[in-house]
Structures are given as structure tokens and as C-alpha cells.
Scaffold this motif. Structure first.
Motif, PDB file in Angstrom:
ATOM      1  N   TRP A 537       4.233   4.808  -8.068  1.00 45.43           N
ATOM      2  CA  TRP A 537       5.477   4.229  -8.649  1.00 45.43           C
ATOM      3  C   TRP A 537       6.025   3.698  -7.395  1.00 45.43           C
ATOM      4  O   TRP A 537       6.496   4.171  -6.726  1.00 45.43           O
ATOM      5  CB  TRP A 537       6.013   5.170  -9.469  1.00 45.43           C
ATOM      6  N   VAL A 538       6.685   2.626  -7.939  1.00 42.70           N
ATOM      7  CA  VAL A 538       7.513   1.944  -6.804  1.00 42.70           C
ATOM      8  C   VAL A 538       9.021   1.249  -7.384  1.00 42.70           C
ATOM      9  O   VAL A 538       9.182   0.820  -8.373  1.00 42.70           O
ATOM     10  CB  VAL A 538       6.974   0.692  -6.132  1.00 42.70           C
ATOM     11  N   SER A 539       9.755   1.159  -6.555  1.00 39.90           N
ATOM     12  CA  SER A 539      11.344   0.695  -7.100  1.00 39.90           C
ATOM     13  C   SER A 539      11.133  -0.794  -6.663  1.00 39.90           C
ATOM     14  O   SER A 539      10.296  -1.545  -6.413  1.00 39.90           O
ATOM     15  CB  SER A 539      12.229   1.324  -6.134  1.00 39.90           C
ATOM     16  N   PRO A 540      12.082  -1.445  -7.529  1.00 40.80           N
ATOM     17  CA  PRO A 540      12.312  -2.851  -7.514  1.00 40.80           C
ATOM     18  C   PRO A 540      12.273  -3.624  -5.954  1.00 40.80           C
ATOM     19  O   PRO A 540      11.600  -4.500  -5.945  1.00 40.80           O
ATOM     20  CB  PRO A 540      13.462  -3.117  -8.211  1.00 40.80           C
ATOM     21  N   GLY A 541      12.926  -2.955  -5.244  1.00 39.67           N
ATOM     22  CA  GLY A 541      13.002  -3.397  -3.733  1.00 39.67           C
ATOM     23  C   GLY A 541      11.472  -3.444  -3.042  1.00 39.67           C
ATOM     24  O   GLY A 541      11.413  -4.191  -2.204  1.00 39.67           O
ATOM     25  N   LEU A 542      10.838  -2.608  -3.575  1.00 41.18           N
ATOM     26  CA  LEU A 542       9.731  -2.240  -2.681  1.00 41.18           C
ATOM     27  C   LEU A 542       8.440  -3.103  -3.599  1.00 41.18           C
ATOM     28  O   LEU A 542       7.628  -3.871  -3.197  1.00 41.18           O
ATOM     29  CB  LEU A 542       9.066  -0.663  -2.910  1.00 41.18           C
ATOM     30  N   LEU A 543       8.679  -3.193  -5.134  1.00 40.73           N
ATOM     31  CA  LEU A 543       7.773  -4.113  -5.751  1.00 40.73           C
ATOM     32  C   LEU A 543       7.825  -5.485  -5.550  1.00 40.73           C
ATOM     33  O   LEU A 543       6.772  -6.136  -5.341  1.00 40.73           O
ATOM     34  CB  LEU A 543       8.247  -3.959  -7.180  1.00 40.73           C
ATOM     35  N   GLY A 544       8.847  -5.884  -5.130  1.00 39.29           N
ATOM     36  CA  GLY A 544       9.137  -7.423  -4.745  1.00 39.29           C
ATOM     37  C   GLY A 544       8.352  -7.784  -3.367  1.00 39.29           C
ATOM     38  O   GLY A 544       7.980  -8.731  -3.143  1.00 39.29           O
ATOM     39  N   THR A 545       7.774  -6.734  -2.549  1.00 35.21           N
ATOM     40  CA  THR A 545       6.795  -7.091  -1.660  1.00 35.21           C
ATOM     41  C   THR A 545       5.476  -6.605  -1.489  1.00 35.21           C
ATOM     42  O   THR A 545       4.765  -6.714  -0.530  1.00 35.21           O
ATOM     43  CB  THR A 545       7.814  -6.325  -0.159  1.00 35.21           C
ATOM     44  N   LEU A 546       5.155  -6.266  -2.724  1.00 34.22           N
ATOM     45  CA  LEU A 546       3.747  -5.846  -3.050  1.00 34.22           C
ATOM     46  C   LEU A 546       2.714  -7.110  -2.559  1.00 34.22           C
ATOM     47  O   LEU A 546       2.991  -7.969  -3.144  1.00 34.22           O
ATOM     48  CB  LEU A 546       3.783  -5.459  -4.283  1.00 34.22           C
ATOM     49  N   ILE A 547       1.807  -6.753  -1.968  1.00 29.35           N
ATOM     50  CA  ILE A 547       0.776  -7.685  -1.539  1.00 29.35           C
ATOM     51  C   ILE A 547      -0.602  -7.133  -2.353  1.00 29.35           C
ATOM     52  O   ILE A 547      -1.113  -8.002  -3.056  1.00 29.35           O
ATOM     53  CB  ILE A 547       0.418  -7.903  -0.173  1.00 29.35           C
ATOM     54  N   ASP A 548      -0.854  -5.881  -2.403  1.00 33.13           N
ATOM     55  CA  ASP A 548      -2.180  -5.499  -3.097  1.00 33.13           C
ATOM     56  C   ASP A 548      -2.097  -4.100  -3.197  1.00 33.13           C
ATOM     57  O   ASP A 548      -1.610  -3.398  -2.215  1.00 33.13           O
ATOM     58  CB  ASP A 548      -3.427  -5.792  -2.028  1.00 33.13           C
ATOM     59  N   VAL A 549      -2.996  -3.683  -4.012  1.00 30.56           N
ATOM     60  CA  VAL A 549      -3.009  -2.078  -4.191  1.00 30.56           C
ATOM     61  C   VAL A 549      -4.308  -1.711  -4.991  1.00 30.56           C
ATOM     62  O   VAL A 549      -4.988  -2.536  -5.756  1.00 30.56           O
ATOM     63  CB  VAL A 549      -1.926  -1.534  -5.200  1.00 30.56           C
ATOM     64  N   ARG A 550      -5.195  -0.858  -4.196  1.00 32.78           N
ATOM     65  CA  ARG A 550      -6.599  -0.449  -4.639  1.00 32.78           C
ATOM     66  C   ARG A 550      -6.730   0.940  -4.706  1.00 32.78           C
ATOM     67  O   ARG A 550      -6.182   1.738  -3.857  1.00 32.78           O
ATOM     68  CB  ARG A 550      -7.652  -1.379  -3.828  1.00 32.78           C
ATOM     69  N   SER A 551      -7.871   1.249  -5.210  1.00 31.85           N
ATOM     70  CA  SER A 551      -8.526   2.623  -5.177  1.00 31.85           C
ATOM     71  C   SER A 551      -9.708   2.548  -4.558  1.00 31.85           C
ATOM     72  O   SER A 551     -10.701   1.841  -5.121  1.00 31.85           O
ATOM     73  CB  SER A 551      -8.473   3.367  -6.525  1.00 31.85           C
ATOM     74  N   ALA A 552      -9.965   3.425  -3.308  1.00 31.92           N
ATOM     75  CA  ALA A 552     -11.384   3.248  -2.547  1.00 31.92           C
ATOM     76  C   ALA A 552     -12.313   4.012  -3.276  1.00 31.92           C
ATOM     77  O   ALA A 552     -11.906   5.259  -3.658  1.00 31.92           O
ATOM     78  CB  ALA A 552     -10.897   3.904  -1.090  1.00 31.92           C
ATOM     79  N   LYS A 553     -13.501   3.508  -3.523  1.00 32.21           N
ATOM     80  CA  LYS A 553     -14.382   4.222  -4.282  1.00 32.21           C
ATOM     81  C   LYS A 553     -15.373   5.057  -3.342  1.00 32.21           C
ATOM     82  O   LYS A 553     -16.358   4.503  -3.159  1.00 32.21           O
ATOM     83  CB  LYS A 553     -15.180   3.098  -5.001  1.00 32.21           C
ATOM     84  N   ILE A 554     -14.954   6.093  -2.840  1.00 32.11           N
ATOM     85  CA  ILE A 554     -15.530   6.855  -1.685  1.00 32.11           C
ATOM     86  C   ILE A 554     -15.877   8.288  -2.143  1.00 32.11           C
ATOM     87  O   ILE A 554     -16.588   8.747  -1.157  1.00 32.11           O
ATOM     88  CB  ILE A 554     -14.509   6.732  -0.363  1.00 32.11           C
ATOM     89  N   ASN A 555     -15.503   8.792  -3.171  1.00 32.92           N
ATOM     90  CA  ASN A 555     -15.673  10.171  -3.397  1.00 32.92           C
ATOM     91  C   ASN A 555     -16.049  10.305  -5.004  1.00 32.92           C
ATOM     92  O   ASN A 555     -17.171  10.955  -5.029  1.00 32.92           O
ATOM     93  CB  ASN A 555     -14.254  10.928  -3.248  1.00 32.92           C
ATOM     94  N   VAL A 556     -15.413   9.894  -5.966  1.00 34.31           N
ATOM     95  CA  VAL A 556     -15.685  10.164  -7.125  1.00 34.31           C
ATOM     96  C   VAL A 556     -17.186   9.896  -7.658  1.00 34.31           C
ATOM     97  O   VAL A 556     -17.809  10.387  -8.373  1.00 34.31           O
ATOM     98  CB  VAL A 556     -14.640   9.261  -8.089  1.00 34.31           C
ATOM     99  N   ASP A 557     -17.702   8.619  -7.061  1.00 36.59           N
ATOM    100  CA  ASP A 557     -18.950   8.282  -7.594  1.00 36.59           C
ATOM    101  C   ASP A 557     -19.860   8.820  -6.555  1.00 36.59           C
ATOM    102  O   ASP A 557     -21.249   8.292  -6.934  1.00 36.59           O
ATOM    103  CB  ASP A 557     -19.233   6.709  -7.420  1.00 36.59           C
ATOM    104  N   TRP A 558     -20.005   9.621  -5.830  1.00 43.56           N
ATOM    105  CA  TRP A 558     -20.764  10.116  -4.903  1.00 43.56           C
ATOM    106  C   TRP A 558     -21.012  11.613  -4.909  1.00 43.56           C
ATOM    107  O   TRP A 558     -20.246  12.285  -5.441  1.00 43.56           O
ATOM    108  CB  TRP A 558     -20.239   9.795  -3.359  1.00 43.56           C
ATOM    109  N   PRO A 559     -22.225  12.024  -4.529  1.00 37.19           N
ATOM    110  CA  PRO A 559     -22.680  13.413  -4.981  1.00 37.19           C
ATOM    111  C   PRO A 559     -21.793  14.387  -4.115  1.00 37.19           C
ATOM    112  O   PRO A 559     -21.476  14.108  -2.708  1.00 37.19           O
ATOM    113  CB  PRO A 559     -24.201  13.671  -4.644  1.00 37.19           C
ATOM    114  N   ALA A 560     -21.480  15.550  -4.675  1.00 35.84           N
ATOM    115  CA  ALA A 560     -20.678  16.653  -3.802  1.00 35.84           C
ATOM    116  C   ALA A 560     -21.988  17.338  -3.275  1.00 35.84           C
ATOM    117  O   ALA A 560     -23.308  17.406  -3.495  1.00 35.84           O
ATOM    118  CB  ALA A 560     -19.975  17.607  -4.769  1.00 35.84           C
TER     119      ALA A 560
END
Length: 669
Positions: A537-560
Motif C-alpha cells: 500500500w502506498v501514499s499519494p506521494g509515492l504512488l505518483g512515482t510508481l513505475i512498475d509492480v510485480r510478484s516474482a513467480k519463484i516459490n508458489v508454483d514450485w515443489p517443496a
């Protein structure tokens, strides 16, 4: 609903049925199962989970289900009903995705005559190539098909890690912040300050709460721990691209070690566990190696450097930890980031925080420090309704069992002291677990976070704030309770536990991710369904500078990994959460360059008269830029020549001249 074929009815073996007749009847029903055929071509929809090292499960769907036949391979997984890629999009609560089925390993154990046998390490989008069959059992609310034969898998499907991967930051123009639940990152050291962090410990007891052995978060041995550290360090370097700050959840709240004087990035691999110099005897203030850094996270930082990554500092506040010994903490890059000093008059980090909340604050809230943990007693309106289980269950008498950790970081665009910067307040969270349980308490946790943000913004409306971490509940419109569904002791659904944050000036970046890349917008897998628990969650001052946001698919889909089984997929699958990473603009601004000039004056590197001349040209160029860009460029050219002259005259160091010229160059139209 799963569409599996019924072969026959068989009796599941019964062990120690209860004496009560009614309970016995229910017991027998649970253990009467049908043998079901799992067709070839079934599609795996979640990384294999392993329990206690000797049991495992794999969730799948039929290969001829419409979801499995979608054109985009990354759309061929099961999303919770509220997700736009659900099998019935547009309805937040529809069929519960009953077309899933789960495979267990009991039958494989019997066929192999090996009680430790587990299912093959399947990952999301693998295909089961040979038909299988097994009896059905019911346990932990799941009907499990315990297949007789080991899974045969086609593993050549789409690579989950390439599903909208995190983009590296352009370090000259961008800064990166990540949040990562590192899933019980305990080292293989027996802390003298804890009675429940190692095998054989007596347990931890406080205010009626307890953590009792067996304690199953400690690695089997140091070799397992070191291997896990190496895998996680590789994820942070390669998949998260060494963010400027990493907000960690579930690292061990242990501080009895320091960095060994023998450690360097070159000697570290050979030192192994001895890269940290530890006092495992003395407790509390008498411990001779405590350094204010959480040990496991600090060791992770060293391993990152050993692998060729940047140098990181680990930092935390012990008051943020819970009884079982996990905490929130930070890693920040030593080359670009400073943890700013705390001052008594700061609206949150100071001695009298301006957080308006009706629960009595914990004593440590008045500490002047950075970072700082926060907590408060549950107000009577909540505490009087707390129970021991269900939606009204409470983790103790405080708002948090693990308090939010507020840190104020200065992220420099390039070199510390010689570039413009961005100051960011980060609020690292790990809410109480179980989306459908502890609803009252989690609602208060969201409210308290909104008050932290409000206190900072009341002092500085333009403040850049990011509240992140593991919220253990879904973002809107998803909810553990359907509209109109009774919530015992509370009312009717939806529970809307994050309402206070949604009603604040903060913005959930989940919606941005969902708009830009819905197929990768999830951070957790539960019973074969992709869902989101981790948020930013970001404040207005930080939201105005947002370029990109993602979730890295490196754990949930892989075997324990099972005990004794080498990781089949290297660094993947090391946690049960996928981390999130956001990029924000860090380009030079006129205000930022003016601040850098003031910084150089305060540091004694630039005389006030010369600084006034530089600032005057900056002001003039800024006024001209919107309407006369060529004239603004001429002024900036003149400023560049002045900076060169200051260097030649010895009034400004070569490093400062180069830094200011680089910043001024970015201001050109």
C-alpha cells in the motif's frame, strides 16, 4: 465436481476407531473411500507440498477442463473465485473451484514399501502423463486420492518463473523495494535467549500463551540451513535483482551473533556457519555478540555478497518479534541506502508518536529509534469480544502478536552523499494468520496501520510511505466470507478486514498488478488455488512515482523439498510465498538537486555564497522550463560551466562536481 472416474468402492484401513457410537459412525464414513481413476493429461495447478518430510500432496485438474485448455499457458491454473481469470469471471463468489482434486502419497508408500516415499516433485503446469488410481480418504477437510503409482510428469510446460518476471531497476533513474515472507528463516544455532528455537528446548511461556516442543521450524542440520540460504540469496540477486530495500517477514528474532572479523565475500563460503561469531551462552544484555541485527537475515546478507551481489545491512527492532521467535526486519543496500537517525520530534519514530488509536500504546512506542516496532493493547470494544477460536479469536491481548516495524530510509540515486535521494517510510507487517479466523484482530491491525500512515501524512502530506508485507487476508473484492454469510460473533459477510486501509489515503498496488498482469497476480497457493495475501500500500506521494509492480513467480508454483531430496529446481520453491517488488522513479528533480546543494553546504563541501549562485540558476531554469525550454537549457548550460569552474578553483571536490553535473544533466528538457 472434479470429474474423476469411479472404479469401485473399497474400505480404507481403520486404526483405533473411537468408542462413542455416534463418533464411530462418522469415523467409518470418513474412512470409507472410493477408488478413483486420475486420467492421463491431468494438469498440475500448484507446486508439490511436503508435510513433516514424509508426506506430500499435489493439486491438479483434468486436462480436458476448459481452464486447462486456455490459449495462454499462464491462464491454465486455478485462481480464487474473485480473480478475473477464475473459471467463472465476473462473480466474486461462485463455485469454489470444485474442479480441483488433490493427490496424496499414502498409496505410493504402500506400493514402494517405503514409509518415507512421497509424490514426485511436481510444479504448476506439469502434465500427468500416465493414468493413475487410488483410494479416497478424508482428512484436514480434504478428500485426497492416494494414488498407488508414482506420478509420471511431463515437465516441459511453460516455466512459471517467466510469468511476468520482475524487471531490473535502472539504477540511475529508479529505486526498488521488495517484500518477502521468507517462511521461518531459522538458523541452526540454539539461542540462549529463547526456550523454543531449537530441538530439546523446554518451550516459551508468557501471559498464558505458550510455544511448546516439538518445534519444527529449525532446519535438520547446518548443511540444510546453508543450502537454503544459498538458494534464497540467489532469488534475491537473480529474481528480485537486488532491490534497494527488502522488507522481510518470518525471519528469526535472534541476535546473539556478529559478523566474524575473518569474513570477506571471498572467505565466506569456506567459513560457512563461522561467518558469524556467536555467543550461545550469555543471555540478554550480558550477551557479548549482540549487535542489533537479526542473525539469520544478516547471514543471508553475507551470502548475497559471497555470490557476487551487493552488500546489505540487516536491521530490526526485537520488540517486533512474537513469542515463537519470528519477526519482521529489513535488508538495505549499503551502497545506496541509509537508515536515517531518529529524532525525538518525529511524528512516528519520536518520543510522542501522533498515532490516534483507542488502545493503550505499548511502552516501547515512546522509544526514539529507527526502525521502531509499534503495538497497543486491544481496546475494550474488541477485547471484550475475543474468543479462543474462529472469527473472534485473538492472539493475546495486544493488537499485534508481531508488531509493525516502521523504518525511515534514504535511498540515494547513485552514491551516498553525492546524488539526489528519496526518503521513504516503510511499514513492515506480518498480520495474524488465517483469513477466516481472527477477523476482529486483523481488522484492528489494518486500522492501526492506517493510523501510522495518517500520523506521518499529518506532518508531511507529501511523505512517501509504503505499508507492506504479509497481511494474511485477501484484497478486495475477495473475502473469506461471502456477502450475507454469517460471521459468528461479528455479523454478516463480507468481512472487509482491510477496510480502514481502503478508506485511508493509501492505495493498494494489488489493483495495479491485476490490471497490468492478472496471470501473475498472486502470492500464495492454498489447496491448489492461487490467491493474494501479501500486499503493498502506498501514499499519494509515492504512488505518483510508481513505475512498475510485480510478484516474482519463484516459490508458489514450485515443489517443496522433502527430507533427503535434492532440490529439483535449484533456487525455486524455497518459501511458501512469492515476493513482491515495486519500482519507483528516482530521476533528479529541481527540488532534489537543491536539497543536494544544501547537503553539500552542511557537509562543509560547498561555501554558502557559491551554493546561492547554484540555487539561483536552478530556480531560473525551473521557472523557464514549462514555457521556454531552450532558455532553460541555456541556464542549465551556464550552471554546468559554473560547476566546472568551482572544481578548477578547488571550491568543490572532483567527486562533488561530477555528482552535481550528473544531476543537472537529468534536469534538461
Amino acid at each position: 465436481d472434479s470429474g474423476l472416474d469411479v472404479d469401485s468402492t473399497v474400505d480404507i484401513a481403520e486404526i483405533d476407531p473411537p468408542d462413542d457410537a455416534a463418533d464411530s459412525t462418522r469415523y467409518h464414513r470418513r474412512h470409507l473411500g472410493m477408488q478413483l481413476r486420475v486420467p492421463a493429461g491431468s494438469l498440475v495447478v500448484g507446486g508439490r507440498d511436503v508435510f513433516s518430510g514424509t508426506d506430500a500432496e499435489v493439486w491438479a485438474i483434468r486436462g480436458d477442463h476448459p481452464v486447462a485448455e486456455r490459449d495462454n499457458p499462464y491462464h491454465r491454473r486455478v485462481f480464487r473465485d474473485a480473480h478475473p481469470l477464475d473459471n467463472k469471471p465476473g462473480d466474486a463468489f461462485d463455485d469454489g473451484n470444485g474442479y480441483r482434486f488433490v493427490l496424496g502419497s499414502i498409496g505410493v508408500k504402500g506400493t514402494a514399501n517405503d514409509p518415507d516415499a512421497v509424490l514426485a516433485p511436481a510444479k504448476t503446469l506439469d502434465t500427468i502423463t500416465a493414468a493413475n488410481r487410488g483410494g479416497v480418504s478424508l482428512s484436514f477437510g480434504k478428500y485426497t486420492v492416494n494414488v498407488a503409482d508414482q506420478l509420471t510428469l511431463n515437465t516441459s510446460g511453460a516455466d512459471p518463473s517467466k510469468n511476468a518476471p520482475v524487471r531490473p531497476a535502472d539504477r540511475k533513474r529508479e529505486l526498488g523495494i521488495a517484500a518477502y515472507n521468507v517462511e521461518n528463516l531459522y538458523d541452526y544455532r540454539d539461542s540462549p535467549n529463547s526456550g523454543c528455537d531449537f530441538a530439546g528446548n523446554p518451550g516459551c511461556f508468557e501471559d498464558g500463551d505458550s510455544v511448546r516442543p516439538p518445534f519444527d521450524y529449525v532446519p535438520a542440520d547446518d548443511a540444510e540451513y546453508q543450502a537454503r540460504m544459498a538458494r534464497m540469496a540467489a532469488q534475491i540477486r537473480r529474481d528480485l535483482h537486488s532491490p534497494d530495500v527488502l522488507m522481510a517477514q518470518e525471519t528469526e528474532a535472534q541476535d546473539v551473533c556478529r559478523i566474524s572479523p575473518d569474513w570477506t565475500p571471498q572467505t565466506g563460503p569456506a567459513l560457512g556457519a563461522d561467518r558469524l561469531d556467536c555467543d550461545l551462552v550469555n543471555t540478554g544484555d550480558d550477551n557479548t555478540r549482540s549487535d542489533g541485527r537479526p542473525d539469520s537475515l544478516q547471514e543471508l546478507a553475507l551470502v548475497i555478497a559471497e555470490q557476487g551481489g551487493p552488500s546489505y545491512h540487516a536491521t530490526f527492532d526485537p520488540d517486533a518479534g512474537d513469542l515463537r521467535g519470528i519477526t519482521t526486519a529489513y535488508l538495505h543496500r549499503a551502497d545506496r541506502v541509509e537508515l536515517l537517525p531518529a529524532y525525538a520530534d518525529h511524528p512516528v519514530l519520536g518520543s510522542d508518536p501522533g498515532i490516534e488509536y483507542d488502545g493503550a500504546p505499548s511502552p516501547f512506542v515512546s522509544d526514539v529509534q529507527n526502525p521502531k516496532a509499534f503495538n497497543a493493547a486491544l481496546p475494550a470494544r474488541v477485547a471484550d469480544r475475543c474468543t479462543s477460536s474462529g472469527a473472534t479469536a485473538c492472539d493475546g491481548s495486544n493488537v499485534f502478536s508481531r508488531g509493525p516495524l516502521v523504518g525511515l530510509f534514504r535511498i540515494w540515486r547513485q552514491q551516498i552523499g553525492l546524488s539526489t535521494w528519496t526518503d521513504v517510510h516503510l511499514v513492515d507487517n506480518h498480520f495474524s494468520s488465517g483469513p477466516d479466523n481472527r477477523v476482529l484482530q486483523r481488522t484492528e491491525q489494518a486500522a492501526y496501520n492506517s493510523r501510522i500512515a495518517a500520523a506521518i501524512l499529518a506532518d508531511d502530506p507529501g511523505a512517501r510511505i509504503l505499508i507492506g508485507g504479509d497481511f494474511n487476508v485477501f484484497p478486495r473484492p475477495d473475502d473469506p466470507y461471502r456477502p450475507g454469510e454469517p460471521i459468528s460473533g461479528i455479523g454478516d459477510g463480507p468481512s472487509d478486514q482491510l477496510k480502514a486501509l481502503y478508506d485511508s489515503s493509501m492505495t493498494n498496488l494489488y489493483d495495479t498488478m491485476l490490471d497490468r498482469s492478472p496471470a501473475s497476480t498472486y502470492t500464495f497457493g492454498f489447496q491448489g488455488q492461487a490467491q493474494t495475501l501479501d500486499q503493498m500500500w502506498v501514499s499519494p506521494g509515492l504512488l505518483g512515482t510508481l513505475i512498475d509492480v510485480r510478484s516474482a513467480k519463484i516459490n508458489v508454483d514450485w515443489p517443496a523439498d522433502a527430507s533427503g531430496e535434492a532440490p529439483a529446481y535449484g533456487r525455486f520453491g524455497v518459501s511458501d510465498h512469492d515476493p513482491e517488488a515495486a519500482l519507483f522513479s528516482a530521476v533528479a528533480t529541481f527540488g532534489g538537486v537543491r536539497a543536494l546543494v544544501r547537503h553539500l553546504v552542511e557537509a562543509g563541501e560547498l561555501a554558502s555564497d557559491d551554493a546561492d549562485s547554484v540555487v539561483a540558476k536552478l530556480d531560473a531554469a525551473e521557472r523557464l522550463l514549462p514555457h521556454q525550454p531552450r532558455a532553460a537549457t541555456n541556464v542549465l548550460d551556464a550552471l554546468d560551466r559554473e560547476l566546472v569552474s568551482l572544481g578548477k578553483d578547488g571550491k568543490l571536490s572532483p567527486e562533488a562536481v561530477a555528482a552535481l553535473r550528473a544531476e543537472v544533466w537529468q534536469l534538461r528538457p
